[in-house]
Motif scaffolding. Sequence first.
Motif, PDB file in Angstrom:
ATOM      1  N   SER A 165       1.132  -1.586   0.020  1.00 29.54           N
ATOM      2  CA  SER A 165       0.735  -0.291  -0.229  1.00 29.54           C
ATOM      3  C   SER A 165       0.748   1.337  -0.171  1.00 29.54           C
ATOM      4  CB  SER A 165      -1.142   0.262   1.132  1.00 29.54           C
ATOM      5  OG  SER A 165      -0.345  -0.417   2.592  1.00 29.54           O
ATOM      6  N   SER A 200      -2.061   9.320  -1.723  1.00 27.61           N
ATOM      7  CA  SER A 200      -3.004  10.784  -0.711  1.00 27.61           C
ATOM      8  C   SER A 200      -2.961  11.665  -0.015  1.00 27.61           C
ATOM      9  CB  SER A 200      -3.950   9.375  -0.399  1.00 27.61           C
ATOM     10  OG  SER A 200      -4.676   9.832   0.703  1.00 27.61           O
ATOM     11  N   LYS A 249     -10.202  14.595   8.995  1.00 27.43           N
ATOM     12  CA  LYS A 249      -9.677  13.250   8.272  1.00 27.43           C
ATOM     13  C   LYS A 249      -8.357  12.585   8.754  1.00 27.43           C
ATOM     14  CE  LYS A 249      -9.763  10.021   4.915  1.00 27.43           C
ATOM     15  NZ  LYS A 249     -10.240   9.920   3.039  1.00 27.43           N
ATOM     16  N   TRP A 250      -7.053  13.740   9.010  1.00 29.24           N
ATOM     17  CA  TRP A 250      -5.818  12.911   9.337  1.00 29.24           C
ATOM     18  C   TRP A 250      -6.000  12.218  10.798  1.00 29.24           C
ATOM     19  CZ3 TRP A 250      -2.664  16.593   6.492  1.00 29.24           C
ATOM     20  CH2 TRP A 250      -2.211  16.214   4.961  1.00 29.24           C
ATOM     21  N   GLY A 285      -8.293   9.407  12.133  1.00 26.23           N
ATOM     22  CA  GLY A 285      -8.737   8.103  10.924  1.00 26.23           C
ATOM     23  C   GLY A 285      -9.869   7.880  10.292  1.00 26.23           C
ATOM     24  N   SER A 286     -10.888   8.599  10.357  1.00 24.73           N
ATOM     25  CA  SER A 286     -12.095   8.737   9.037  1.00 24.73           C
ATOM     26  C   SER A 286     -12.120   8.320   7.781  1.00 24.73           C
ATOM     27  CB  SER A 286     -12.895   9.800   9.436  1.00 24.73           C
ATOM     28  OG  SER A 286     -14.071   9.374   8.550  1.00 24.73           O
ATOM     29  N   GLN A 287     -12.622   7.158   7.542  1.00 22.50           N
ATOM     30  CA  GLN A 287     -12.547   6.506   5.656  1.00 22.50           C
ATOM     31  C   GLN A 287     -13.522   7.509   5.010  1.00 22.50           C
ATOM     32  OE1 GLN A 287     -10.200   4.446   5.206  1.00 22.50           O
ATOM     33  NE2 GLN A 287      -9.549   4.917   7.163  1.00 22.50           N
ATOM     34  N   ASP A 300     -15.161   9.606   2.378  1.00 26.53           N
ATOM     35  CA  ASP A 300     -14.793   9.830   0.542  1.00 26.53           C
ATOM     36  C   ASP A 300     -14.389  11.228   0.679  1.00 26.53           C
ATOM     37  OD1 ASP A 300     -14.441   9.837  -1.757  1.00 26.53           O
ATOM     38  OD2 ASP A 300     -15.496   8.942  -2.822  1.00 26.53           O
ATOM     39  N   GLU A 326     -21.649   7.332   6.544  1.00 26.78           N
ATOM     40  CA  GLU A 326     -20.413   7.456   6.406  1.00 26.78           C
ATOM     41  C   GLU A 326     -19.523   8.274   6.139  1.00 26.78           C
ATOM     42  OE1 GLU A 326     -19.471   3.715   4.467  1.00 26.78           O
ATOM     43  OE2 GLU A 326     -20.887   2.768   5.530  1.00 26.78           O
ATOM     44  N   ASN A 327     -19.966   9.130   5.401  1.00 28.58           N
ATOM     45  CA  ASN A 327     -18.941  10.348   5.393  1.00 28.58           C
ATOM     46  C   ASN A 327     -18.672  11.361   6.229  1.00 28.58           C
ATOM     47  OD1 ASN A 327     -17.856   9.316   2.737  1.00 28.58           O
ATOM     48  ND2 ASN A 327     -19.848   9.894   1.952  1.00 28.58           N
TER      49      ASN A 327
END
Length: 379
Positions: A96, A103, A162-163, A166-168, A170, A188-189
């Motif tokens: 990864s 990103s 988000k950093w 640790g959220s996913q 989009d 979820e966003n």
Amino acid sequence: MGITESPCRQEEWRKKLGSFMEMLFGGRYVLLLMSLFSIYCGLIYNEFFSVPFHIFGASAYKCRDSSCRDAHTTGLVKFQEPYPFGVDPSWRGSRSELPFLNSLKMKMSILFGVVHMNLGIMLSYFNAHFFGNSVDIRYQFVPQVIFLNSLFGYLSLLIIVKWCTGSQADLYHVMIYMFLSPFDNLGENQLLWGQRPLQVVLLLLAVIAIPWMLFPKPFILKKLHNERFQGRNYGMLNISEMDLEAEPDSARQHHEEFNFSEVFVHQMIHAIEFVLGSVSNTASYLRLWALSLAHSELSTVFYEKVLLLAWGYDNFAIRLVGLVVFAFATAFILLMMETLSAFLHALRLHWVEFQNKFYHGDGYKFRPFSFALLTEDED
């Protein structure tokens, strides 16, 4: 005051150094700063010539299988606190690595771009304040700050949140549907409490800022011009009166002849250029991501496909050739050509994305400071 060398002394130095060394000597302070920043970037990525080093302690990740030796095939799992400084070296060589670094670099480029453009807008405020032009402050500076930060300042906030969490989420989906469906549930966003009403408010502010930039200034300038030449007081507008004798001919002519349609069209072009440019200028900072990716991949190719490949042979001549090729490729391609490329891209970002926020170039002719010109003026 510092001591300056005479022209004869400088000419003597030029003859001794030669053209190439004279260029390096003249840019010695720039090279020093570039060297310091390159060391800092190396610490940020914890790399030296594209080789990862655990400078600040052990990695926060380990192989998914305790007996594995190749992170490319098994992947990594986190087992302790994040790396204390910079990018964790264990990302290098993992499956990864490229998605993660892409990103990270893309988001960092956007953050740098938004901060840089906000700095340019702040300089436009100081320009307007210096000339006592409250019209530019109220009807140009304020709506520009509101429009830029309602959209891309908000995006920068989402990136940082988000950093940190640790959220996913989009972020592409969030920004696109902020315009298409601002009242829909984020699901979820969602990154912040009250994010949906906040997005609606920011979108309304961005929409309001466009006519705010476009309409008031031309009408106020027309009113100001009429009152000026009718001998009426316009101090209520809080605009300082300029000395027409000290102004350039173009500025003096502008005071004498006021063409409302020309001023309105000029303001409309300026407003449209800022609105569309906010999107294109922010995207233009992604060149930082592309340059970093290209530089990283070139470093990896030279290290793995030249130096390590040559070192795999048990032959002194092949190893020596590989070392020489690696040294010249590093010096001339990575250090010289890549430095020139980065300089040109940085120059472009400063000239277009940064300076178009405050620089107009329609005033006095620029005269650089020179001791020789001072002596000529005295004579």
